[in-house]
Write a protein that holds these residues in place. Sequence first.
Motif, PDB file in Angstrom:
ATOM      1  N   ILE A 191       0.831  -1.204   0.000  1.00  0.00           N
ATOM      2  CA  ILE A 191       0.000   0.000   0.000  1.00  0.00           C
ATOM      3  C   ILE A 191       0.870   1.261   0.000  1.00  0.00           C
ATOM      4  O   ILE A 191       0.636   2.193  -0.779  1.00  0.00           O
ATOM      5  N   VAL A 192       1.882   1.293   0.860  1.00  0.00           N
ATOM      6  CA  VAL A 192       2.775   2.449   0.931  1.00  0.00           C
ATOM      7  C   VAL A 192       3.550   2.615  -0.374  1.00  0.00           C
ATOM      8  O   VAL A 192       3.644   3.713  -0.926  1.00  0.00           O
ATOM      9  N   THR A 193       4.098   1.506  -0.876  1.00  0.00           N
ATOM     10  CA  THR A 193       4.872   1.553  -2.125  1.00  0.00           C
ATOM     11  C   THR A 193       4.005   1.993  -3.295  1.00  0.00           C
ATOM     12  O   THR A 193       4.402   2.842  -4.106  1.00  0.00           O
ATOM     13  N   GLY A 194       2.809   1.400  -3.402  1.00  0.00           N
ATOM     14  CA  GLY A 194       1.900   1.741  -4.488  1.00  0.00           C
ATOM     15  C   GLY A 194       1.498   3.201  -4.477  1.00  0.00           C
ATOM     16  O   GLY A 194       1.449   3.858  -5.518  1.00  0.00           O
ATOM     17  N   THR A 195       1.208   3.723  -3.294  1.00  0.00           N
ATOM     18  CA  THR A 195       0.830   5.132  -3.163  1.00  0.00           C
ATOM     19  C   THR A 195       1.971   6.052  -3.592  1.00  0.00           C
ATOM     20  O   THR A 195       1.770   7.023  -4.328  1.00  0.00           O
ATOM     21  N   PHE A 196       3.184   5.720  -3.146  1.00  0.00           N
ATOM     22  CA  PHE A 196       4.355   6.531  -3.476  1.00  0.00           C
ATOM     23  C   PHE A 196       4.626   6.511  -4.978  1.00  0.00           C
ATOM     24  O   PHE A 196       4.888   7.556  -5.599  1.00  0.00           O
ATOM     25  N   VAL A 197       4.547   5.339  -5.597  1.00  0.00           N
ATOM     26  CA  VAL A 197       4.788   5.213  -7.034  1.00  0.00           C
ATOM     27  C   VAL A 197       3.711   5.955  -7.822  1.00  0.00           C
ATOM     28  O   VAL A 197       3.999   6.606  -8.843  1.00  0.00           O
ATOM     29  N   MET A 198       2.457   5.890  -7.363  1.00  0.00           N
ATOM     30  CA  MET A 198       1.369   6.620  -8.027  1.00  0.00           C
ATOM     31  C   MET A 198       1.622   8.124  -8.021  1.00  0.00           C
ATOM     32  O   MET A 198       1.409   8.810  -9.023  1.00  0.00           O
ATOM     33  N   ILE A 199       2.073   8.635  -6.883  1.00  0.00           N
ATOM     34  CA  ILE A 199       2.348  10.074  -6.766  1.00  0.00           C
ATOM     35  C   ILE A 199       3.451  10.477  -7.733  1.00  0.00           C
ATOM     36  O   ILE A 199       3.349  11.493  -8.438  1.00  0.00           O
ATOM     37  N   ILE A 200       4.518   9.661  -7.804  1.00  0.00           N
ATOM     38  CA  ILE A 200       5.624   9.958  -8.712  1.00  0.00           C
ATOM     39  C   ILE A 200       5.138   9.953 -10.160  1.00  0.00           C
ATOM     40  O   ILE A 200       5.456  10.852 -10.951  1.00  0.00           O
ATOM     41  N   GLY A 201       4.376   8.933 -10.529  1.00  0.00           N
ATOM     42  CA  GLY A 201       3.853   8.839 -11.889  1.00  0.00           C
ATOM     43  C   GLY A 201       2.946  10.007 -12.234  1.00  0.00           C
ATOM     44  O   GLY A 201       2.986  10.537 -13.352  1.00  0.00           O
ATOM     45  N   PHE A 202       2.121  10.415 -11.274  1.00  0.00           N
ATOM     46  CA  PHE A 202       1.204  11.539 -11.498  1.00  0.00           C
ATOM     47  C   PHE A 202       1.982  12.823 -11.749  1.00  0.00           C
ATOM     48  O   PHE A 202       1.660  13.595 -12.668  1.00  0.00           O
ATOM     49  N   VAL A 203       3.028  13.059 -10.941  1.00  0.00           N
ATOM     50  CA  VAL A 203       3.852  14.260 -11.115  1.00  0.00           C
ATOM     51  C   VAL A 203       4.509  14.250 -12.493  1.00  0.00           C
ATOM     52  O   VAL A 203       4.558  15.271 -13.192  1.00  0.00           O
ATOM     53  N   GLY A 204       5.006  13.070 -12.905  1.00  0.00           N
ATOM     54  CA  GLY A 204       5.643  12.966 -14.215  1.00  0.00           C
ATOM     55  C   GLY A 204       4.670  13.212 -15.353  1.00  0.00           C
ATOM     56  O   GLY A 204       4.999  13.910 -16.327  1.00  0.00           O
ATOM     57  N   CYS A 205       3.471  12.650 -15.249  1.00  0.00           N
ATOM     58  CA  CYS A 205       2.447  12.834 -16.300  1.00  0.00           C
ATOM     59  C   CYS A 205       2.049  14.296 -16.446  1.00  0.00           C
ATOM     60  O   CYS A 205       2.014  14.837 -17.564  1.00  0.00           O
ATOM     61  N   ILE A 206       1.745  14.933 -15.325  1.00  0.00           N
ATOM     62  CA  ILE A 206       1.335  16.340 -15.365  1.00  0.00           C
ATOM     63  C   ILE A 206       2.474  17.211 -15.876  1.00  0.00           C
ATOM     64  O   ILE A 206       2.260  18.140 -16.673  1.00  0.00           O
TER      65      ILE A 206
END
Length: 231
Positions: free
Chosen positions: A60-75
């Motif tokens: 859960i922690v890893t997935g949340t962190f990776v999602m945030i990184i991916g979101f920042v990269g996409c935007i």
Amino acid sequence: AWFHIWGCLDTITEFLCFSLFFQLGGCGILGVGIWLAVTQGNFATLSSSFPSLSAANLLIVTGTFVMIIGFVGCIGAIKENKCLLLSFFIMLLIIFLLELTVVILFFVYTDKIDKYAQRDLKKGLHLYGTDGNIGLTNAWSIIQTDFRCCGVSNYTDWFEVYNTTRVPDSCCLEFSENCGLHSPGTWWKAPCYETVKVWLQENLLAVGIFGLCTAMVQVQLNINFQILTNC
């Protein structure tokens, strides 16, 4: 000039795809973690020092962190925002350095890690079957049944827990009620720590390939970041 613009657009598209891949990967990891937490809530960590260090919580922690990184990269790629792209690059760099640090420390302090882990696991045995520790109890039962082992270093570890010559029923060659009270000839003899360690080493190739692919993706993203910065 047109060639340069086309190259930049192509790089932005590639960078966006990588970022989207990161975000989708994070969603997948988070989903698996939530599924484990809901369906396997009684399966917790074997560690007494870190009771929250379960597979579900880590995912859960890893997935949340990776999602945030991916979101920042996409935007950052869509908006062509240097600040967001720089933040994405810094977070990737931090992850890469952490991965490298963990690998180095693991190989340097392997013996110390083994000793600490075994000591902590033996300490956790005393919580087996006690109130409020159903997760740890179920975890040990599953490990001993699936890996056909008993205790951390050997089955005598359980003698200190029960203050008598007996083991949990999950240590029995053939499970039956109170079979842990029978003679040692009816129990698994393999130590759980070494058995699980050997299993992990045998599957280390797959883990290594996954880690190498992850590192290559990170390097490619960093290269794309430099190109985008120039664009």
